[in-house]
Design an enzyme around this catalytic site. Structure first.
Site, PDB file in Angstrom:
ATOM      1  N   ASP A 141      14.886  17.328  11.485  1.00 31.73           N
ATOM      2  CA  ASP A 141      14.959  16.106  10.903  1.00 31.73           C
ATOM      3  C   ASP A 141      16.489  15.612  10.882  1.00 31.73           C
ATOM      4  O   ASP A 141      17.261  16.508  10.724  1.00 31.73           O
ATOM      5  CB  ASP A 141      14.581  16.155   9.331  1.00 31.73           C
ATOM      6  CG  ASP A 141      14.162  14.635   8.752  1.00 31.73           C
ATOM      7  OD1 ASP A 141      13.960  13.944   9.802  1.00 31.73           O
ATOM      8  OD2 ASP A 141      13.698  14.567   7.849  1.00 31.73           O
ATOM      9  N   TYR A 143      19.350  12.099  10.766  1.00 32.29           N
ATOM     10  CA  TYR A 143      20.069  11.360   9.722  1.00 32.29           C
ATOM     11  C   TYR A 143      20.859  10.138  10.291  1.00 32.29           C
ATOM     12  O   TYR A 143      21.795  10.022  10.009  1.00 32.29           O
ATOM     13  CB  TYR A 143      20.916  12.368   9.066  1.00 32.29           C
ATOM     14  CG  TYR A 143      21.918  12.184   7.663  1.00 32.29           C
ATOM     15  CD1 TYR A 143      20.847  11.828   6.435  1.00 32.29           C
ATOM     16  CD2 TYR A 143      22.995  11.992   7.426  1.00 32.29           C
ATOM     17  CE1 TYR A 143      21.653  11.591   5.230  1.00 32.29           C
ATOM     18  CE2 TYR A 143      23.807  11.796   6.219  1.00 32.29           C
ATOM     19  CZ  TYR A 143      23.008  11.664   5.054  1.00 32.29           C
ATOM     20  OH  TYR A 143      23.663  11.212   3.982  1.00 32.29           O
ATOM     21  N   HIS A 148      21.395   4.087   5.861  1.00 31.34           N
ATOM     22  CA  HIS A 148      20.888   5.076   4.721  1.00 31.34           C
ATOM     23  C   HIS A 148      22.042   6.152   4.573  1.00 31.34           C
ATOM     24  O   HIS A 148      22.112   6.212   3.421  1.00 31.34           O
ATOM     25  CB  HIS A 148      19.815   5.746   5.643  1.00 31.34           C
ATOM     26  CG  HIS A 148      19.502   7.082   4.736  1.00 31.34           C
ATOM     27  ND1 HIS A 148      18.771   7.064   3.472  1.00 31.34           N
ATOM     28  CD2 HIS A 148      19.446   8.485   5.110  1.00 31.34           C
ATOM     29  CE1 HIS A 148      18.639   8.317   3.157  1.00 31.34           C
ATOM     30  NE2 HIS A 148      18.746   9.184   3.930  1.00 31.34           N
ATOM     31  N   ARG A 157      28.994  10.722  -3.245  1.00 28.26           N
ATOM     32  CA  ARG A 157      30.768  10.658  -3.119  1.00 28.26           C
ATOM     33  C   ARG A 157      31.604   9.581  -3.231  1.00 28.26           C
ATOM     34  O   ARG A 157      32.463   9.745  -3.097  1.00 28.26           O
ATOM     35  CB  ARG A 157      30.743  11.188  -1.596  1.00 28.26           C
ATOM     36  CG  ARG A 157      30.522  12.809  -1.347  1.00 28.26           C
ATOM     37  CD  ARG A 157      30.472  13.190   0.004  1.00 28.26           C
ATOM     38  NE  ARG A 157      29.679  12.174   1.113  1.00 28.26           N
ATOM     39  CZ  ARG A 157      28.576  12.302   1.306  1.00 28.26           C
ATOM     40  NH1 ARG A 157      27.785  13.512   0.936  1.00 28.26           N
ATOM     41  NH2 ARG A 157      27.934  11.460   2.220  1.00 28.26           N
ATOM     42  N   GLU A 214      10.566   9.117   2.261  1.00 24.86           N
ATOM     43  CA  GLU A 214      11.722   8.665   3.282  1.00 24.86           C
ATOM     44  C   GLU A 214      10.996   8.118   4.332  1.00 24.86           C
ATOM     45  O   GLU A 214      10.065   8.751   5.222  1.00 24.86           O
ATOM     46  CB  GLU A 214      12.285   9.772   3.547  1.00 24.86           C
ATOM     47  CG  GLU A 214      13.260  10.185   2.506  1.00 24.86           C
ATOM     48  CD  GLU A 214      14.555  11.033   3.006  1.00 24.86           C
ATOM     49  OE1 GLU A 214      14.448  11.815   4.057  1.00 24.86           O
ATOM     50  OE2 GLU A 214      15.745  11.141   2.188  1.00 24.86           O
ATOM     51  N   GLU A 216      10.336   7.253   8.081  1.00 24.13           N
ATOM     52  CA  GLU A 216      10.969   7.681   9.251  1.00 24.13           C
ATOM     53  C   GLU A 216      10.115   7.410  10.410  1.00 24.13           C
ATOM     54  O   GLU A 216       9.077   7.343  10.384  1.00 24.13           O
ATOM     55  CB  GLU A 216      11.246   9.084   9.144  1.00 24.13           C
ATOM     56  CG  GLU A 216      12.218   9.486   8.233  1.00 24.13           C
ATOM     57  CD  GLU A 216      12.706  11.111   8.157  1.00 24.13           C
ATOM     58  OE1 GLU A 216      12.707  11.532   9.109  1.00 24.13           O
ATOM     59  OE2 GLU A 216      13.356  11.502   7.063  1.00 24.13           O
ATOM     60  N   ASP A 248       9.061  11.878   4.904  1.00 26.01           N
ATOM     61  CA  ASP A 248       9.717  12.842   4.684  1.00 26.01           C
ATOM     62  C   ASP A 248       9.965  12.940   3.000  1.00 26.01           C
ATOM     63  O   ASP A 248      10.952  12.592   2.622  1.00 26.01           O
ATOM     64  CB  ASP A 248      10.991  12.944   5.268  1.00 26.01           C
ATOM     65  CG  ASP A 248      12.024  14.207   4.818  1.00 26.01           C
ATOM     66  OD1 ASP A 248      11.501  15.034   4.815  1.00 26.01           O
ATOM     67  OD2 ASP A 248      13.108  14.039   5.031  1.00 26.01           O
ATOM     68  N   ARG A 252      14.338  14.574  -5.168  1.00 26.49           N
ATOM     69  CA  ARG A 252      15.532  14.498  -5.201  1.00 26.49           C
ATOM     70  C   ARG A 252      16.361  15.230  -6.431  1.00 26.49           C
ATOM     71  O   ARG A 252      17.595  15.463  -6.045  1.00 26.49           O
ATOM     72  CB  ARG A 252      16.052  13.008  -5.802  1.00 26.49           C
ATOM     73  CG  ARG A 252      15.271  11.762  -4.685  1.00 26.49           C
ATOM     74  CD  ARG A 252      15.983  12.048  -3.220  1.00 26.49           C
ATOM     75  NE  ARG A 252      15.474  11.290  -2.486  1.00 26.49           N
ATOM     76  CZ  ARG A 252      15.645  11.024  -1.107  1.00 26.49           C
ATOM     77  NH1 ARG A 252      16.274  12.002  -0.664  1.00 26.49           N
ATOM     78  NH2 ARG A 252      15.111  10.375  -0.311  1.00 26.49           N
ATOM     79  N   GLN A 255      16.710  18.650  -4.793  1.00 26.37           N
ATOM     80  CA  GLN A 255      17.568  18.652  -3.694  1.00 26.37           C
ATOM     81  C   GLN A 255      18.987  18.455  -4.341  1.00 26.37           C
ATOM     82  O   GLN A 255      19.939  19.407  -3.857  1.00 26.37           O
ATOM     83  CB  GLN A 255      17.263  17.225  -3.058  1.00 26.37           C
ATOM     84  CG  GLN A 255      18.111  17.132  -1.748  1.00 26.37           C
ATOM     85  CD  GLN A 255      17.751  16.049  -0.983  1.00 26.37           C
ATOM     86  OE1 GLN A 255      17.006  15.168  -1.564  1.00 26.37           O
ATOM     87  NE2 GLN A 255      18.498  15.645   0.071  1.00 26.37           N
ATOM     88  N   TYR A 259      21.220  22.044  -2.780  1.00 23.67           N
ATOM     89  CA  TYR A 259      21.511  21.725  -1.501  1.00 23.67           C
ATOM     90  C   TYR A 259      22.934  22.382  -0.930  1.00 23.67           C
ATOM     91  O   TYR A 259      22.904  22.304   0.428  1.00 23.67           O
ATOM     92  CB  TYR A 259      21.239  20.353  -0.926  1.00 23.67           C
ATOM     93  CG  TYR A 259      22.323  19.342  -1.268  1.00 23.67           C
ATOM     94  CD1 TYR A 259      22.821  19.079  -2.526  1.00 23.67           C
ATOM     95  CD2 TYR A 259      23.219  19.062  -0.046  1.00 23.67           C
ATOM     96  CE1 TYR A 259      24.024  18.320  -2.628  1.00 23.67           C
ATOM     97  CE2 TYR A 259      24.318  17.952  -0.377  1.00 23.67           C
ATOM     98  CZ  TYR A 259      24.619  17.743  -1.669  1.00 23.67           C
ATOM     99  OH  TYR A 259      25.979  17.024  -1.787  1.00 23.67           O
ATOM    100  N   THR A 272       5.703  17.143   4.643  1.00 28.09           N
ATOM    101  CA  THR A 272       6.087  16.045   5.356  1.00 28.09           C
ATOM    102  C   THR A 272       4.723  15.374   5.882  1.00 28.09           C
ATOM    103  O   THR A 272       3.769  16.053   6.382  1.00 28.09           O
ATOM    104  CB  THR A 272       6.880  16.330   6.523  1.00 28.09           C
ATOM    105  OG1 THR A 272       7.795  17.397   5.812  1.00 28.09           O
ATOM    106  CG2 THR A 272       7.457  15.326   7.281  1.00 28.09           C
ATOM    107  N   THR A 365      15.767   8.955   7.373  1.00 31.92           N
ATOM    108  CA  THR A 365      15.324   7.691   6.809  1.00 31.92           C
ATOM    109  C   THR A 365      16.132   6.308   7.555  1.00 31.92           C
ATOM    110  O   THR A 365      17.154   6.476   7.883  1.00 31.92           O
ATOM    111  CB  THR A 365      15.794   7.548   5.269  1.00 31.92           C
ATOM    112  OG1 THR A 365      15.481   8.900   4.815  1.00 31.92           O
ATOM    113  CG2 THR A 365      15.386   6.473   4.589  1.00 31.92           C
ATOM    114  N   GLU A 379      17.854   4.982  -2.577  1.00 26.95           N
ATOM    115  CA  GLU A 379      18.770   4.054  -2.231  1.00 26.95           C
ATOM    116  C   GLU A 379      18.284   2.823  -3.276  1.00 26.95           C
ATOM    117  O   GLU A 379      19.230   2.025  -3.841  1.00 26.95           O
ATOM    118  CB  GLU A 379      18.619   3.695  -0.945  1.00 26.95           C
ATOM    119  CG  GLU A 379      19.047   4.768  -0.100  1.00 26.95           C
ATOM    120  CD  GLU A 379      18.760   4.554   1.498  1.00 26.95           C
ATOM    121  OE1 GLU A 379      17.906   5.105   1.866  1.00 26.95           O
ATOM    122  OE2 GLU A 379      19.381   3.731   2.264  1.00 26.95           O
TER     123      GLU A 379
END
Lengths: 433, 433
Positions: A141, A143, A148, A157, A214, A216, A248, A252, A255, A259, A272, A365, A379
């Site tokens: 997968d 990104y 996104h 961040r 997600e 995709e 997907d 959250r 995750q 992660y 998935t 996504t 999001e």
């Protein structure tokens, strides 16, 4: 079984129509012809078919009748997966596609006038069940949507470090879990996992409270690189068999705790989902849209003569339990992806990684510029802090039990719309533990 | 083919010896009996065998002769992979293992005295090639050694943040790439990738200059959870078929640039090597060593009645090109792992992730407390800043072209040593691009 065949007369001489009732007006016209694996409800044997209007054309039956000839000595379509057919390569895909188009055309009488064969080969979609189209051994997968990656980066961040330093130099991706790729319609169990609550030192073990979708696009590999030779970005198209819609599913809260530093694992590997029909890349070629110039310039193996994306209009809807009302949550387009499919595939194999027929690559996504174009609840609700309203008045931050997520997509071209069908999954908490 | 069978007389009445010459003194005694897939050099058909001394016992031949009975109507051993046999479950594994032990014992005359059958079934290892033991569809890799995670954490995040907050609560892991799991002896191509040099803004595309090994143990799943039901930590042993040595080749410079935020991808997916013989978990049961108490206490699904690890002594050696001299780089033990195999498997499936027969789970690099026990060059050379000396005077930070990495392992028990054989791989730059 009686089949009602109405000969539709061509309104426009420049386009070919099918003799199958309703096909020309549908998202499954003679210009689409996606492949899938199905099973008649009254039979056991899976076989390969193509969708035409509201019917499935049984390609194993046509092949047995000698109407589909290929270079292969073995059956292409009397199979429980597309892996073998897809492995035959672009020339075979084209020959077969052209032949099916011809057989379904109103100007061709081979199949049209053979009532007995037609009765066997053309099955109403209501009389079949779809199965997973490929035996999938590899799932990766990416990104690849800048909106996104930026949205998620801001949430975790801050604005300054939203896009990490590698993002514009390579299509960031990770290995997914192939064993839990499910077909549209499969119930999605809300996973349990370790979740760290804000005010606690130790995680709790509980059902995810931040279950998300997600949106995709998935691409299926037809021809791999069994010797590990890297796939050239300018030849990569010939390795890609076709595309599906992909959800997907993501937990959250699981995750967030798991992660670092090796990436998402259990927060994704529970499920998935993909749509049933694999739309051949060839069906989408008139919709190919050049990507904006990539800057900074990428290194040589990613430099593609003319990177493009198919113009696929995508929509996500949510339909709560016991409700008939669907709320549109997101509308976006495959052209929002920064990296092309070919760049993703070239990148994936540049280190000699081996691809096999049936391997699945997700785009990541797909989000567009505005909130209504964002492809995940993470999001849209700013990680659950700003609930959205559904049409029926309910609020959502993340998915509730009983919610059905419906992803649809189609490609609009000069003379027709090419549909991807519908990718659906309902969240459940009742599944065994 | 003539086979020289010498009856070895038992030195110790409490242990069973084999009639196969040299077996009792070897690392492949009657107490080991690992499974593998082999091909005679003069034949095409792969089949399943077990190692005994310097021989391979062809189990397909014994099965055909009616000496190995199971509940299955289908052949267990006339196959090109262990997947089917492993899927039969612990009871079948035990019945077959006991039966092979009995047939090879000096006290049993069924096989020993049947010269014709013996000539067909017992093949010198020099006359065969080994093949990949399983068809591997899923490969996941953990990070279960505290010394390794701490060493790596110190290098990248400093002493204060060496272990991330999740590490002691769950076995951190990620999905690997199954398509590039290779057998011992496979040449390892030095991968190319995007590397960010210290003084530059943009990455370059070049051969990895920081190619490393990772010393690991791999476990093969025998019985999966096809319905996604989670595997209970206290019943997980019955799902694990056996263990191999594993080298998770890693390109540290590619990894450093690519791994945020989704984890390692191309820096690992070019190659993972495993040893040829799968040692049954049952063979290791007398070596099981309790793990130190885990603190903080983990959540319920990871609480195992008595977490253990097999006591497997592990060694890594490097032998440079055109040299006969091997230098020992690392000596450690499987007991250095913080998380048990059962905990890794329970964790992996707690979210309903599906395991299949032949799925491979890596332990992560196994490092012990001191520098001579560290399982990767990243740790031993402090990310290339402190070269080590080989016996022949050469220096190494990371692997050079032509270097062969040799991993060996064995388990020392009361009456015998159980060997894992040798896992070898030579680094090359010559492979096609």
């Amino acid at each position: 079984m009686s089949i009602n065949i109405e000969k539709v007369h061509s309104k426009n001489k420049t386009m070919t129509e099918s003799f199958v009732q309703g096909a020309s007006e549908s998202l499954f016209s003679i210009y689409n012809l996606p492949y899938g694996v199905f099973q008649r409800k009254d039979e056991k044997n899976p076989r390969i078919g193509t969708a035409i209007g509201n019917y499935v054309l049984d390609l194993a039956v046509l092949e047995k009748a000698g109407l589909l000839i290929s270079n292969s000595n073995q059956s292409l379509f009397d199979r429980d997966s597309l892996n073998f057919f897809a492995s035959q390569g672009q020339e075979t895909w084209s020959i077969i596609r052209n032949r099916i188009q011809s057989l379904l055309s109103i100007d061709n009488h081979e199949l049209q006038d053979n009532a007995e064969l037609l009765a066997k080969a053309l099955v109403p979609q209501a009389d079949i069940n779809m199965l997973l189209p490929f035996k999938i051994e590899g799932f990766s997968d990416f990104y690849a949507s800048e909106h996104h990656a930026t949205n998620v980066g801001k949430l975790f961040r801050g604005k300054e470090n939203a896009l990490l330093p590698n993002w514009k130099f390579l299509p960031v991706g990770y290995n997914g879990r192939a064993s839990t790729v499910f077909l549209s319609g499969t119930q999605i169990p809300r996973p349990k996992g370790q979740i760290k609550l804000k005010d606690q030192d130790a995680p709790i073990f509980d059902f995810s409270n931040k279950l998300d979708f997600e949106l995709e696009i998935g691409m299926f590999i037809g021809v791999g690189n069994p010797d590990g030779r890297r796939i050239d970005v300018n030849k990569a198209t010939s390795h890609i068999f076709g595309l599906v819609l992909l959800n997907d599913w993501s937990a959250r809260d699981i995750q967030a705790f798991e992660y670092q530093p090796l990436g998402p694992f259990l927060s994704k590997s529970f499920a998935t989902s993909i749509s049933s029909w694999v739309v051949p890349l060839e069906a989408l070629k008139d919709s190919m849209t050049p990507l904006p110039k990539q800057f900074p310039e990428c290194v040589e193996y990613l430099q593609q003569a003319s990177p493009m994306q198919p113009n696929i209009k995508l929509r996500v809807e949510i339909q709560p339990k016991d409700s008939n009302i669907r709320t549109t949550i997101c509308e976006t387009n495959c052209t929002e992806l920064y990296w092309s499919m070919e760049q993703m595939l070239a990148h994936h194999t540049v280190n000699h990684c081996i691809m096999k027929p049936g391997d699945l690559l997700g785009s990541g996504t797909i989000s567009g510029p505005n909130k209504e174009n964002w492809g995940s609840l993470l999001e849209i609700t700013f990680n659950g802090t700003e609930p959205i309203k559904l049409v029926d008045g309910q609020e959502r931050t993340f998915l509730q039990d009983g919610d059905t997520v419906i992803i649809t997509g189609y490609c609009e071209m000069n003379h027709s719309k090419i549909g991807f069908g519908s990718l659906e999954g309902t969240v459940s908490r009742e599944r065994h533990d």
